[in-house]
Design an enzyme around this catalytic site. Structure first.
Site, PDB file in Angstrom:
ATOM      1  N   CYS A  30     -70.541   1.377 -64.546  1.00 19.40           N
ATOM      2  CA  CYS A  30     -69.564   1.740 -63.517  1.00 19.40           C
ATOM      3  C   CYS A  30     -70.235   2.630 -62.478  1.00 19.40           C
ATOM      4  CB  CYS A  30     -68.372   2.461 -64.150  1.00 19.40           C
ATOM      5  SG  CYS A  30     -67.113   2.986 -62.960  1.00 19.40           S
ATOM      6  N   SER A  77     -62.983  -5.761 -66.980  1.00 18.27           N
ATOM      7  CA  SER A  77     -64.251  -5.260 -66.440  1.00 18.27           C
ATOM      8  C   SER A  77     -65.340  -5.236 -67.497  1.00 18.27           C
ATOM      9  CB  SER A  77     -64.074  -3.836 -65.890  1.00 18.27           C
ATOM     10  OG  SER A  77     -63.154  -3.827 -64.828  1.00 18.27           O
ATOM     11  N   GLN A 119     -56.161  -0.595 -65.183  1.00 16.25           N
ATOM     12  CA  GLN A 119     -55.731  -1.756 -65.948  1.00 16.25           C
ATOM     13  C   GLN A 119     -54.894  -1.298 -67.149  1.00 16.25           C
ATOM     14  OE1 GLN A 119     -58.710  -4.935 -66.483  1.00 16.25           O
ATOM     15  NE2 GLN A 119     -60.099  -3.723 -65.203  1.00 16.25           N
ATOM     16  N   HIS A 147     -65.650   8.032 -68.702  1.00 15.75           N
ATOM     17  CA  HIS A 147     -65.770   6.762 -69.419  1.00 15.75           C
ATOM     18  C   HIS A 147     -67.165   6.184 -69.222  1.00 15.75           C
ATOM     19  CE1 HIS A 147     -65.387   3.122 -66.577  1.00 15.75           C
ATOM     20  NE2 HIS A 147     -65.698   4.141 -65.828  1.00 15.75           N
ATOM     21  N   HIS A 178     -65.206  -0.306 -72.877  1.00 13.87           N
ATOM     22  CA  HIS A 178     -65.305   1.100 -72.472  1.00 13.87           C
ATOM     23  C   HIS A 178     -65.191   2.009 -73.696  1.00 13.87           C
ATOM     24  CE1 HIS A 178     -63.761  -0.193 -68.343  1.00 13.87           C
ATOM     25  NE2 HIS A 178     -63.274  -1.140 -69.125  1.00 13.87           N
TER      26      HIS A 178
END
Length: 293
Positions: A243, A284, A261, A182, A287
Site C-alpha cells: 500500500c 485489494s 471496503q 495496516h 491485510h
C-alpha cells in the site's frame, strides 16, 4: 614488543610484534554507550542490518542516536518552560484577585467611597458586612431567575437533551472514527496487481497469505509491549506493505464508516485500541491491522 635478530629472520618468517591490550583499546576504542533507553535490534526486514529502538518512547531509527549532552539541554529548556508557566499562573491569580475586589465594590454600591465618611463605623452590622463576589453557580442562578419562564423551560429541555446525548455517546457505544496501521500483501487476483514495491505482482493469493503470516509471527513476538509492537509494525510496513501508506509506516489516519471496503471496515471497528487483527481479505489483497485510536 618486537623481536629482532632471532633465528626466524633467517628462515624467512616475519618477526611477531606483541601488542598489549591497552594499545589495542587506544587504536580501536569501543563505541560510545547508547543514550538511556536505547538498544540495538536485528532488522527482520533487512537481514544483516540492525536498527535502534527506544524502550521508553517506542521510537525507532536506522542511524545512531545522539550521544551528546542532549539531556542537559532538554532539562534547561524544561526549566525555562516551567518558570514561564509559573509566572503566567501568578499573573493570572493576581488579575483574578483584582477583578474580585472590583466586583465586590460595584455590587455593594460603594463607588469610590471606602468608609472615609463620618458615618462609616465598624459597629454598624449593615455596613461592616463585606459583600462577597458572585461565584459561577450564583451567577447561573441569577441569570436563570431573570429569564422568561418559557425561555427557562426551553433552556432546561435543551440541557436535558444535551446530557442525554452525552450519555449515549459514552464508552459503551461504537466510535464514529478509528485509526489503524495496516500491512497489505497483494496477489495476482488483486483488483490492481501492482505496487510501489513491484510493478507486476504474480504471486498467488495463498503465497501472499503465507508471506503475511510470516510477518504476523514476527509481530506476535512484540505483542507483550504495545510500544514495541507499534514500532515493529511500522518498520515492517515501510518495507513490506504493497500500500502507498507504507511511507507512513502503514498509517491510514482516522476514517469513518463506509470509507473502506466492508470487511476492512468491520475488522477495524471490531478491534480494541492496541489490538492487532489476524489476516483480513479484501479485493485489494490480504491485510493485517493494528488499531491505534
Amino acid at each position: 614488543m618486537k623481536v629482532e635478530g632471532s633465528e626466524n629472520d633467517s628462515n624467512g618468517i616475519d618477526p611477531v610484534e606483541e601488542v598489549s591490550p591497552l594499545a589495542l583499546l587506544v587504536t580501536n576504542p569501543p563505541p560510545d554507550a547508547l543514550p538511556e533507553g536505547w538498544i540495538v535490534r536485528r532488522a527482520h526486514s533487512q537481514p544483516g542490518y540492525v536498527y535502534y529502538y527506544n524502550q521508553i518512547t517506542g521510537e525507532t531509527r536506522w542511524d545512531l542516536p545522539f550521544v551528546g549532552n542532549l539531556e542537559g539541554l532538554k532539562d534547561t529548556l524544561e526549566d525555562l518552560a516551567n518558570l514561564a508557566k509559573k509566572e503566567t499562573e501568578d499573573n493570572l491569580q493576581s488579575l483574578s484577585k483584582k477583578r474580585s475586589i472590583l466586583k465586590s465594590t460595584e455590587v455593594s454600591g460603594g463607588g469610590t467611597g471606602t468608609g472615609t465618611g463620618t458615618g462609616a463605623s465598624s459597629s454598624s452590622p449593615s455596613k461592616s458586612k463585606v459583600q462577597q463576589p458572585l461565584t459561577d453557580e450564583s451567577k447561573k442562578r441569577s441569570r436563570g431567575a431573570d429569564r422568561d419562564p418559557r425561555e427557562r423551560d426551553h433552556h432546561q429541555a435543551h440541557s436535558h437533551s444535551h446530557a442525554k446525548k452525552s450519555r449515549s455517546s459514552g464508552s459503551g457505544s461504537q466510535p464514529e472514527k478509528v485509526r489503524v496501521l495496516h500491512i497489505l500483501k497483494k496477489h495476482n487476483k488483486s483488483r490492481r496487481p501492482a505496487s510501489w514495491r513491484m510493478p507486476k505482482i504474480t504471486i498467488s493469493k495463498q503465497e501472499a497469505a503465507e508471506e503475511l503470516t510470516e510477518l504476523i509471527s514476527i509481530l506476535d513476538e512484540s505483542k507483550a509491549d504495545p510500544q514495541e509492537l507499534k514500532a515493529t509494525f511500522q518498520e515492517l510496513a515501510k518495507t513490506e506493505s504493497d500500500c502507498s501508506s507504507a511511507k507512513r509506516g502503514g498509517d491510514l489516519g482516522f476514517f469513518g464508516r463506509k470509507q473502506m471496503q466492508p470487511t476492512f471496515e468491520a475488522a477495524s471497528f471490531g478491534l480494541a485500541v492496541g489490538e492487532m487483527s489476524r489476516i483480513v481479505e479484501t479485493s485489494s489483497g490480504v491485510h493485517v491491522l493494528l488499531r491505534l485510536g
